[in-house]
Design an enzyme around this catalytic site. Structure first.
Site, PDB file in Angstrom:
ATOM      1  N   CYS A   2     -16.687 109.526  -7.872  1.00 40.15           N
ATOM      2  CA  CYS A   2     -16.299 108.725  -9.020  1.00 40.15           C
ATOM      3  C   CYS A   2     -15.048 107.925  -8.648  1.00 40.15           C
ATOM      4  O   CYS A   2     -14.201 108.392  -7.897  1.00 40.15           O
ATOM      5  CB  CYS A   2     -16.013 109.535 -10.267  1.00 40.15           C
ATOM      6  SG  CYS A   2     -17.379 110.519 -10.835  1.00 40.15           S
ATOM      7  N   ARG A  27     -17.689 105.140  -4.183  1.00 39.58           N
ATOM      8  CA  ARG A  27     -17.401 106.497  -4.652  1.00 39.58           C
ATOM      9  C   ARG A  27     -18.462 107.021  -5.610  1.00 39.58           C
ATOM     10  O   ARG A  27     -18.383 108.159  -6.077  1.00 39.58           O
ATOM     11  CB  ARG A  27     -16.040 106.516  -5.349  1.00 39.58           C
ATOM     12  CG  ARG A  27     -14.884 106.157  -4.452  1.00 39.58           C
ATOM     13  CD  ARG A  27     -13.595 106.149  -5.212  1.00 39.58           C
ATOM     14  NE  ARG A  27     -13.127 107.488  -5.482  1.00 39.58           N
ATOM     15  CZ  ARG A  27     -12.335 108.188  -4.691  1.00 39.58           C
ATOM     16  NH1 ARG A  27     -11.905 107.659  -3.579  1.00 39.58           N
ATOM     17  NH2 ARG A  27     -11.960 109.399  -5.004  1.00 39.58           N
ATOM     18  N   TRP A  76     -20.356 109.148 -10.144  1.00 42.62           N
ATOM     19  CA  TRP A  76     -21.287 109.921  -9.327  1.00 42.62           C
ATOM     20  C   TRP A  76     -21.535 111.176 -10.151  1.00 42.62           C
ATOM     21  O   TRP A  76     -20.634 111.992 -10.341  1.00 42.62           O
ATOM     22  CB  TRP A  76     -20.658 110.272  -7.978  1.00 42.62           C
ATOM     23  CG  TRP A  76     -21.606 110.937  -7.034  1.00 42.62           C
ATOM     24  CD1 TRP A  76     -22.516 110.326  -6.221  1.00 42.62           C
ATOM     25  CD2 TRP A  76     -21.728 112.340  -6.786  1.00 42.62           C
ATOM     26  NE1 TRP A  76     -23.197 111.258  -5.492  1.00 42.62           N
ATOM     27  CE2 TRP A  76     -22.740 112.503  -5.823  1.00 42.62           C
ATOM     28  CE3 TRP A  76     -21.096 113.470  -7.281  1.00 42.62           C
ATOM     29  CZ2 TRP A  76     -23.129 113.755  -5.339  1.00 42.62           C
ATOM     30  CZ3 TRP A  76     -21.482 114.718  -6.808  1.00 42.62           C
ATOM     31  CH2 TRP A  76     -22.488 114.849  -5.853  1.00 42.62           C
ATOM     32  N   ASN A 102     -12.067 111.560 -12.792  1.00 42.01           N
ATOM     33  CA  ASN A 102     -12.649 111.833 -11.473  1.00 42.01           C
ATOM     34  C   ASN A 102     -12.326 113.281 -11.163  1.00 42.01           C
ATOM     35  O   ASN A 102     -11.157 113.665 -11.176  1.00 42.01           O
ATOM     36  CB  ASN A 102     -12.025 110.888 -10.442  1.00 42.01           C
ATOM     37  CG  ASN A 102     -12.338 111.290  -9.012  1.00 42.01           C
ATOM     38  OD1 ASN A 102     -13.351 111.932  -8.762  1.00 42.01           O
ATOM     39  ND2 ASN A 102     -11.474 110.914  -8.089  1.00 42.01           N
ATOM     40  N   GLY A 103     -13.358 114.090 -10.904  1.00 42.41           N
ATOM     41  CA  GLY A 103     -13.132 115.511 -10.604  1.00 42.41           C
ATOM     42  C   GLY A 103     -14.077 116.371 -11.419  1.00 42.41           C
ATOM     43  O   GLY A 103     -15.069 115.876 -11.966  1.00 42.41           O
ATOM     44  N   GLU A 485     -25.214 114.013  14.507  1.00 44.82           N
ATOM     45  CA  GLU A 485     -24.677 112.848  13.790  1.00 44.82           C
ATOM     46  C   GLU A 485     -25.771 111.779  13.626  1.00 44.82           C
ATOM     47  O   GLU A 485     -25.906 111.172  12.557  1.00 44.82           O
ATOM     48  CB  GLU A 485     -23.456 112.294  14.552  1.00 44.82           C
ATOM     49  CG  GLU A 485     -22.915 110.973  14.062  1.00 44.82           C
ATOM     50  CD  GLU A 485     -22.460 110.963  12.593  1.00 44.82           C
ATOM     51  OE1 GLU A 485     -22.487 112.024  11.957  1.00 44.82           O
ATOM     52  OE2 GLU A 485     -22.139 109.879  12.097  1.00 44.82           O
ATOM     53  N   LYS A 489     -27.203 110.248  10.101  1.00 47.83           N
ATOM     54  CA  LYS A 489     -27.197 108.809   9.806  1.00 47.83           C
ATOM     55  C   LYS A 489     -28.598 108.359   9.373  1.00 47.83           C
ATOM     56  O   LYS A 489     -28.747 107.646   8.397  1.00 47.83           O
ATOM     57  CB  LYS A 489     -26.784 107.987  11.043  1.00 47.83           C
ATOM     58  CG  LYS A 489     -25.329 108.006  11.414  1.00 47.83           C
ATOM     59  CD  LYS A 489     -24.431 107.126  10.590  1.00 47.83           C
ATOM     60  CE  LYS A 489     -23.794 107.873   9.467  1.00 47.83           C
ATOM     61  NZ  LYS A 489     -22.702 108.758   9.747  1.00 47.83           N
ATOM     62  N   GLU A 492     -29.600 109.897   5.822  1.00 54.27           N
ATOM     63  CA  GLU A 492     -28.919 109.377   4.631  1.00 54.27           C
ATOM     64  C   GLU A 492     -29.226 107.906   4.379  1.00 54.27           C
ATOM     65  O   GLU A 492     -29.242 107.469   3.244  1.00 54.27           O
ATOM     66  CB  GLU A 492     -27.409 109.637   4.683  1.00 54.27           C
ATOM     67  CG  GLU A 492     -26.676 108.932   5.789  1.00 54.27           C
ATOM     68  CD  GLU A 492     -25.187 109.285   5.842  1.00 54.27           C
ATOM     69  OE1 GLU A 492     -24.615 109.668   4.821  1.00 54.27           O
ATOM     70  OE2 GLU A 492     -24.597 109.167   6.937  1.00 54.27           O
ATOM     71  N   HIS A 508     -38.513 127.638  19.992  1.00 52.26           N
ATOM     72  CA  HIS A 508     -38.406 128.873  19.204  1.00 52.26           C
ATOM     73  C   HIS A 508     -38.883 128.675  17.774  1.00 52.26           C
ATOM     74  O   HIS A 508     -38.588 129.507  16.910  1.00 52.26           O
ATOM     75  CB  HIS A 508     -36.965 129.395  19.230  1.00 52.26           C
ATOM     76  CG  HIS A 508     -36.548 129.814  20.603  1.00 52.26           C
ATOM     77  ND1 HIS A 508     -37.031 130.944  21.215  1.00 52.26           N
ATOM     78  CD2 HIS A 508     -35.745 129.206  21.516  1.00 52.26           C
ATOM     79  CE1 HIS A 508     -36.524 131.036  22.429  1.00 52.26           C
ATOM     80  NE2 HIS A 508     -35.743 129.978  22.641  1.00 52.26           N
ATOM     81  N   LYS A 607     -18.788 108.186  -1.204  1.00 49.96           N
ATOM     82  CA  LYS A 607     -18.031 108.236   0.044  1.00 49.96           C
ATOM     83  C   LYS A 607     -17.008 109.347   0.065  1.00 49.96           C
ATOM     84  O   LYS A 607     -16.793 110.006   1.075  1.00 49.96           O
ATOM     85  CB  LYS A 607     -17.346 106.896   0.290  1.00 49.96           C
ATOM     86  CG  LYS A 607     -16.644 106.867   1.636  1.00 49.96           C
ATOM     87  CD  LYS A 607     -16.846 105.592   2.349  1.00 49.96           C
ATOM     88  CE  LYS A 607     -16.315 105.640   3.761  1.00 49.96           C
ATOM     89  NZ  LYS A 607     -17.306 106.129   4.722  1.00 49.96           N
TER      90      LYS A 607
END
Ligand code: F6R
Length: 612
Positions: A2, A27, A76, A102-103, A485, A489, A492, A508, A607
């Protein structure tokens, strides 16, 4: 998560709030809203579900909400689905309090019950509406004194919050308070503003100041007053903003991500340059002494997401060069595992934003347990940077695209620097070896540029991945870390299932997923592991996998049986992730574009992850 903004001054607030929100959209982008005091003292509110552009259209760029004092939010979703009802700003039952948050208020159920008992009713499922009502309840009991009402709320609320609050009847002021969620306050020629991130107020502020944890602020056109949690006035110095506003513009690139991918040579070079004194790596700027490094018993690297994968790639070098055991932990796991730490341990926290809730909590846990803490952080003045014992800044500049690229690369560079400093302090590096490795670091920016020029050769692999159900990345050691990584990428950005496997582990279990045409990308940069990798890749090929190789070195044998290959420039194997990751970032970017997706703002993401 947010983003919040606020403005009070001589200009029209609406357009300014929307502009600020456009810089915070990374955000969260489930919904957005603004609230502005009208001339008659009432408050106009407008909200829209989805991207900010919907709100911009609905309010005609803010023109439909005239007024010079207001707050805004981009969401968000945590509590409650993305809907107009759940979107911020939220208004208390009797209209006394309008706020953005925000939180997460962790004890919102308990507070909600209490308020229901007092006759309050709720229209949304959000913890934020609970905060608005609770503050209104306290405001009434505090006889209309905002500061006291906020203090009472702080005494009861658990969790994290950055709140910007409008109180009915106080049309020329914004109140703000924060605990464990970021907030920055700015002062400009025309008024004062606040935001979750400096990007949003860069244009409107000459000087800024971070509001401290549990501090309260009152903003008016004329200035800002700060108070501690006991309500006492505190003095805070405003500092100048040293940031280039152009970093927040896309320039010639269609997406921030592509721009940031191309900024990697500079990000890496700047980070290295900031740590060189007379041509040698030096940590003198961050204040950690050689004797502190000598005494260390172990190193822990703690982070989330890509920052964790940067740590995963770095652990090999630190163990090999500095001869010290390294453990790499996800911050969300570390914080609850009761880690055995002492003053002989160094915990390295890696974070682009410096605000990731789990990483911040892990930092606090490490300090509580007596370990030294060193943060590798990109955002100056962020919570993690402020609270760690030592800070090594990555100089990647502002990163806007939700998926990290240049910050990841700068984190790798910061880690290599640390690794060389540790090895030298512990007497494990000859001068000649130090010079060789420092030379290899100096060459990285140019080699990263060469990797960027490989973009066109990725078109075939990107086409093949475009409609794939699964994509696999195989590697050993550092190549496995780079694969992790790369898989993140791709996942997402393209919403395709992608997974990295330690090449020897595939047989395995997961090898059962390999069938005709499944794209598998082998990463080969570690000469001593080439032979083993070749066998693992052959296992994939013989099961019908569509096999690509990303390789370093001259051994063309590595390519036999592959469906395509990319040759990387050579570097010191301990630093190879810095090069192998570049084409893989470009691959994820290309696949996302081919699938017509929003590269900079993938679904469900934000983000800065400031919730647990
Ligand atoms: C992925 C990505 C995230 C972040 C993670 C940690 O592209 O960007 O996985 O790396 O959320 O964020 P910071 O580094 O801000 O702590």
């Amino acid at each position: 998560m947010c983003g919040i903004v606020g403005y009070v001054g001589r200009k029209q607030a609406g357009p300014l709030l929307l502009d600020g929100l456009s810089r915070l959209e990374y955000r969260g982008y489930d919904s957005a809203g603004i609230a502005v005091f009208r001339e008659d003292g009432g408050i106009s509110i407008s909200k829209a579900v989805g991207k900010l552009s919907n709100l911009i259209k609905k309010t005609e760029g803010g023109a439909l909400l005239p007024g010079r004092c207001g707050i805004g939010h981009t969401r968000w979703a945590t509590h409650g689905a993305p809907s107009e009802q759940n979107a911020h700003p939220h208004v208390s039952m009797h209209g006394g309090v309008t706020l953005v948050h925000n939180g997460i208020i962790e004890n919102d159920r308990e507070l909600r019950e209490e308020l229901l008992g007092e006759g309050f009713r709720f229209y949304s499922e959000t913890d934020t509406e609970v905060a608005a009502n609770y503050i209104e309840h306290c405001f009434d009991r505090a006889e209309g004194e905002p500061k006291q009402a906020i203090r009472r709320f702080m005494e009861r609320a658990r969790g994290s919050y950055a709140l910007a609050i409008l109180f009915q009847g106080r049309a020329d002021e914004i109140w703000a308070v924060r605990k464990d969620s970021p907030m920055i306050i700015g002062r400009g020629e025309d008024g004062c503003c606040l935001a979750s991130d400096v990007q949003a107020i860069l244009k409107y502020s000459d000087s800024v100041c971070y509001i401290g944890n549990r501090e309260i602020a009152r903003l008016t056109e004329r200035g800002i007053s700060f108070f501690d949690e006991k309500g006492r006035t505190i003095e805070k110095e405003m500092g100048r903003i040293e940031m280039d506003g152009r970093a927040a513009e896309k320039g010639i690139y269609p997406y921030f991500m592509l721009k940031e991918i191309h900024e990697q040579p500079a990000a890496v070079e700047e980070t290295l340059r900031s740590m060189l004194r007379d041509g040698r790596i030096s940590l003198s700027g961050i204040g950690i002494s050689d004797s502190a490094l000598q005494k260390l018993r172990s190193v822990w690297i703690v982070a989330c997401g890509s920052a964790f994968y940067a740590g995963s790639a770095l652990q090999y070098g630190i163990e090999a060069l500095a001869g010290i055991p390294v453990r790499t932990e996800l911050a969300s796991e570390f914080r609850y595992r009761k880690p055995l730490l002492s003053s002989e341990d160094l915990v390295i926290l890696i974070s682009q934003s410096g605000e990731t809730a789990d990483t911040l909590a892990a930092l606090r846990e490490a300090k509580l347990r007596g370990a030294s803490t060193l943060a590798i952080v990109n955002v100056p003045g962020s919570s993690i940077a402020r609270e760690a014992d030592y800070v090594l800044y990555t100089l990647a500049g502002p990163e806007v695209s939700v998926a990290t690229t240049k910050a990841y690369s700068a984190q790798l560079m910061a880690g290599y620097i640390l690794c060389l400093a540790l090895a030298r302090a512990r007497g494990r590096l000859t001068r000649a070896e130090e010079e060789r490795l420092t030379g290899a670091l100096r060459e990285l920016p140019e080699k990263i540029s060469l990797c960027l020029s490989l973009s066109d050769s990725l078109s075939g692999i990107a086409e093949r991945c475009r409609d794939a159900r699964d994509v696999f990345f195989l590697g050993r050691g550092i190549d496995y870390a780079a694969g992790l990584e790369a898989a993140l990428k791709l996942k997402e950005l393209s919403y395709i299932h992608a997974e990295a496997y330690a090449a020897g582990e595939l047989k395995h279990g997961a090898i059962s997923l390999i069938e005709e045409g499944v794209p598998v990308i082998g990463i080969l940069s570690q000469p001593e592991l080439f032979e083993k990798m070749r066998s693992n890749m052959a296992e994939v090929k013989s099961r019908g996998g569509c096999l690509y190789a990303l390789f370093m070195g001259k051994d063309k044998e590595l390519l036999s049986g592959t469906d395509g290959s990319i040759l990387l420039p050579e570097t010191e194997p301990l630093f190879s992730a810095s090069l192998s990751v570049i084409p893989l970032q470009l691959l994820a970017y290309r696949v996302s574009v081919l699938r017509g997706l929003d590269v900079d703002r993938p679904r469900n993401l934000a983000k800065s992850v400031t919730v647990e």
